[in-house]
Design a protein around this motif. Structure first.
Motif, PDB file in Angstrom:
ATOM      1  N   SER A   1      -3.828   6.450   5.931  1.00 29.84           N
ATOM      2  CA  SER A   1      -2.635   5.913   5.265  1.00 29.84           C
ATOM      3  C   SER A   1      -1.494   5.690   6.250  1.00 29.84           C
ATOM      4  CB  SER A   1      -2.181   6.883   4.158  1.00 29.84           C
ATOM      5  OG  SER A   1      -3.156   6.994   3.146  1.00 29.84           O
TER       6      SER A   1
ATOM      7  N   LYS B   1      -9.539   3.393   7.576  1.00 32.70           N
ATOM      8  CA  LYS B   1      -8.656   3.180   6.420  1.00 32.70           C
ATOM      9  C   LYS B   1      -9.324   3.527   5.084  1.00 32.70           C
ATOM     10  CE  LYS B   1      -5.061   1.618   8.643  1.00 32.70           C
ATOM     11  NZ  LYS B   1      -3.824   2.397   8.678  1.00 32.70           N
TER      12      LYS B   1
ATOM     13  N   LYS C   1      -8.863  11.785  -2.490  1.00 33.69           N
ATOM     14  CA  LYS C   1      -9.084  10.438  -1.958  1.00 33.69           C
ATOM     15  C   LYS C   1     -10.549  10.030  -2.114  1.00 33.69           C
ATOM     16  CE  LYS C   1      -8.320   6.697   0.526  1.00 33.69           C
ATOM     17  NZ  LYS C   1      -7.663   5.517  -0.096  1.00 33.69           N
TER      18      LYS C   1
ATOM     19  N   MET D   1       0.833  -1.208   0.000  1.00 33.94           N
ATOM     20  CA  MET D   1       0.000   0.000   0.000  1.00 33.94           C
ATOM     21  C   MET D   1       0.867   1.258   0.000  1.00 33.94           C
ATOM     22  SD  MET D   1      -3.116  -0.781   2.661  1.00 33.94           S
ATOM     23  CE  MET D   1      -3.777   0.855   2.392  1.00 33.94           C
ATOM     24  N   ASN D   2       0.264   2.332  -0.511  1.00 31.20           N
ATOM     25  CA  ASN D   2       0.975   3.608  -0.586  1.00 31.20           C
ATOM     26  C   ASN D   2       0.753   4.373   0.721  1.00 31.20           C
ATOM     27  OD1 ASN D   2       2.419   5.723  -1.645  1.00 31.20           O
ATOM     28  ND2 ASN D   2       0.701   6.556  -2.798  1.00 31.20           N
ATOM     29  N   ASN D   3       1.388   3.886   1.797  1.00 35.96           N
ATOM     30  CA  ASN D   3       1.164   4.445   3.129  1.00 35.96           C
ATOM     31  C   ASN D   3       2.297   5.362   3.551  1.00 35.96           C
ATOM     32  OD1 ASN D   3      -1.245   3.150   3.470  1.00 35.96           O
ATOM     33  ND2 ASN D   3      -0.483   1.578   4.852  1.00 35.96           N
TER      34      ASN D   3
ATOM     35  N   VAL E   1       0.679   9.547  -1.925  1.00 31.51           N
ATOM     36  CA  VAL E   1       1.014   9.743  -0.508  1.00 31.51           C
ATOM     37  C   VAL E   1       2.521   9.682  -0.281  1.00 31.51           C
ATOM     38  CG1 VAL E   1       0.842   8.695   1.779  1.00 31.51           C
ATOM     39  CG2 VAL E   1      -1.205   8.972   0.386  1.00 31.51           C
TER      40      VAL E   1
END
Length: 445
Positions: free
Chosen positions: A235, A65, A325, A1-3, A159
């Protein structure tokens, strides 16, 4: 994930709160609202109420989330599940950007032009600012375009590659610039006066206006109610210590406000300017003060405006992200398209707002005597963000069952600390927000 990484989340959230509110709004509010009395109330209210609201929105994002609307929907245990409609607050960010990016465009103009041709008299300084706002439409539009395009670019990159990377660079540089300016201010004879103005508390100056101004500044400075905190926290790693994260956002934010205030008022007192100059403190008073410093003033003006620009762009990115988002999750648009479509719409609306400032067009672009630029400012800051902040603290405090909320926070809030946080969230924070909202509504009548 793009966290976010842990540090990346803190820097991004810090970047969202440290904007024009801390560096432009805080000093002039202190100057017009009792100096040290205002500062004391601001700090106390931030820790008693602001932190609880900050954590509440972070908890929502960290557990759900997802985007703001679905965060309410997914955490809503009521039968009717009406809380998702609070997700309308995502429009607050783009609406704020229609005028916030215009102001940031003024900063760019002062950085690249005024810094090298500083006004020599108060009359010329006032005239320079008035000409920019009311006459130089093309310059305003070009500067506005540069800010909006930069914002769209960084958000479109995502992100990790966009928002986190930007704040990894800007936040350290911002503190380096302002600490350097503070060190310079400490060498001036009036540093003591600036320090005393910011930190000497005269309790006789504390009245209802100063109290409401301090409440409003806390709300304004923490990015509460715009969906930014919920979206950013979505994120992050599950079960991150959000209390620690909140402290890393709040304390540096307060520090940069105090540094900016002491520095600015030292300059103001050194050259016998007026500390209660209001919003014009940055664009009218300070350039005149810098001009009296000679060549050093040009250098300081450049550094100050760079710092202001850094703070501003980190905030514009955070204001665009929640709506991007939401579009990503709710439509077939990818992040790149969502970011640029919104940026285009913000630019179109913003150009109309710029024209509403021009005396030739104000009469066509005003409602009930207030031009569209002022309406966008008033609606977003006083209505949408305020209602968004009220909704989030009421929802977390009352809409989520206590035991479930305890399970969400047990890794960083336990026992008495949890009870104090919940009390603040259920009672102190809603009352605070309602007081601000009613005051603003009555003030506008």
């Amino acid at each position: 994930m793009n966290n976010f990484s842990k540090l990346g989340f803190i820097l991004a959230t810090l970047g969202s709160s440290i904007g024009l509110g801390h560096i432009w709004r805080f000093p002039y509010m202190a100057g017009t609202s009792g100096g040290g009395a205002f500062v004391l109330l601001f700090v106390v209210i931030t820790f008693v109420i602001g932190v609880s609201m900050l954590i509440a929105e972070m908890v929502m994002g960290n557990q759900a989330k997802t985007n703001v609307q679905d965060a309410y929907k997914n955490l809503d245990a009521s039968k009717g599940q009406k809380w998702e409609y609070v997700g309308f607050t995502v429009i607050g960010g783009p609406l704020i950007l229609t005028f916030y990016c215009v102001i940031l465009g003024w900063v760019l103009y002062y950085l690249f032009y005024v810094s090298f041709d500083l006004p020599q008299t108060l009359e010329s300084s006032n005239k320079m600012f008035e000409n920019l706002v009311e006459q130089n439409m093309l310059i305003q539009i070009l500067a506005f375009f540069a800010v909006v395009a930069s914002t769209g670019y960084f958000v479109s990159r995502g992100v990790k590659s966009g928002i986190e990377s930007l704040n990894f660079v800007l936040m350290p540089l911002l503190f380096i610039i302002f600490i350097g300016l503070l060190v310079y201010a400490m060498t001036l004879d009036s540093f003591g006066k600036g320090w005393e103005f910011m930190f000497h508390v005269d309790f006789t100056k504390i009245d209802s206006k100063v109290l409401v101004d301090a409440l409003g500044q806390v709300f304004f400075s923490l990015s509460i109610g715009a969906g930014t905190l919920i979206t950013y926290a979505a994120s992050t790693e599950k079960n991150q210590n959000l209390f620690t994260s909140a402290m890393w956002v709040v304390i540096p934010g307060i520090l940069i406000s105090l540094i900016a205030g002491v520095m600015i008022f030292t300059f103001v007192f050194e050259y016998n300017a007026e500390p209660s100059a209001g919003p014009g403190l940055i664009f009218v008073t300070l350039p005149l003060v810098f001009a009296k410093m000679g060549l050093a003033g040009n250098i300081i003006c450049v550094l100050f405006m760079i710092g202001l620009a850094f703070a501003g762009i980190s905030s514009t990115v955070s204001l665009l992200e929640p709506a991007v988002k939401w579009l990503e999750d709710k439509t077939s648009l990818n992040r790149f398209k969502a970011a640029w479509i919104l940026s285009f719409l913000i630019f179109i609306v913003g150009v109309v707002l710029i024209f509403s400032l021009n005396p030739e067009y104000t009469k066509f672009l005003s409602i009930y005597g207030k031009n569209l630029f002022d309406w966008a400012d008033w609606l977003s800051a006083n209505i949408i963000m305020t209602l968004g902040g009220l909704a989030s603290c009421v929802f977390v405090g009352w809409g989520i069952k206590k035991e479930k909320l305890r399970s969400f926070t047990e890794h960083f809030l336990k026992g008495v600390s949890f009870d104090l946080w919940l009390f603040s969230l259920r009672f102190l924070a809603p009352v605070t927000v309602i007081v601000i909202l009613l005051h603003k509504l009555l003030e506008s009548l």
